[in-house]
Write an enzyme that holds these catalytic residues in place. Sequence first.
Site, short mmCIF file in Angstrom:
data_model
loop_
_atom_site.label_atom_id
_atom_site.label_comp_id
_atom_site.label_asym_id
_atom_site.label_seq_id
_atom_site.Cartn_x
_atom_site.Cartn_y
_atom_site.Cartn_z
N ASP A 61 -23.05 40.37 54.12
CA ASP A 61 -22.65 41.06 52.90
C ASP A 61 -23.42 42.36 52.78
OD1 ASP A 61 -22.19 41.63 49.95
OD2 ASP A 61 -21.23 39.67 50.09
N TYR B 161 -4.66 50.59 48.91
CA TYR B 161 -4.94 49.16 49.07
C TYR B 161 -3.76 48.44 49.73
CZ TYR B 161 -6.34 44.41 47.61
OH TYR B 161 -6.70 43.09 47.58
N VAL C 253 -6.77 37.04 41.79
CA VAL C 253 -7.86 36.07 41.73
C VAL C 253 -8.75 36.38 40.53
CG1 VAL C 253 -9.82 35.08 42.96
CG2 VAL C 253 -7.82 35.88 44.24
#
Length: 253
Positions: free
Chosen positions: A33, A145, A178
């Site tokens: 990450d 995106y 989400v």
Amino acid sequence: MSGRILITAGASGVGRAMAEAFDAAGAQIWVADIDAKALADCPSHWKQSQLDVSDETSVAATFIDIETEWGGIDALCANAGIAGPTAAVEDVALTDWRACHSVNLEGTFLCSKYAAPIMKRQRSGAILITSSTAGQYGYPNRAPYAAAKWGMVGLGKTLAMELGPHGIRCNVICPGSVEGPRMEGVLQREAIAKGMTRDQVYSGYASGTSMGCFVQAQDIANMAVFLASDAARLVSGQVIAVDGHTVNPDPKL
């Protein structure tokens, strides 16, 4: 399940849910990450790397570390991504377009590039790409995106064909909306772009599915664990939406 699992953007959000689900299933976990603070909050028994997936040197170093410590890798969850700008196409800056593609599409390519030789040597492995339902439908005001996520679908299908003869599977998971901080930011920006309230945009996304709801990170994690398992040993080249069945990606309210 046994197995050595690398999850990019694994310290928070969907990636964290994946890591926890694989951990609960008995796998070894390596989270990579860019967020050092989020990594510090991960369980101590997870291996970890601070990783910028858009930086090839950083990606290469992570896979060297993985091969050195683990001797191989059984599944790559190429999960890192950013939302990119929310704007009419004529208002999208080229720098923002490139940044979105650099993390989403190029980051997935780089991780797959360095995972593939390791998996080829062991004649096994699974690559799981986190795309989006934006990779299946057009999304107004989300051109960078959507284009990147469509590219990830094409990459995943190509990897399945190219790597299948080496015993390697590749599948693409397409989450719907989400629940979580990242989607909250999208809702706020889209509300401004459309001249609507945040709640109106939220309701629009939910009503655009036949099941009338947002997705939970755990739903995505459950799919990832299945696709990496022997239960899915002949599932490859598939694009699987976990989205409550999107029927209208841009409902008009």
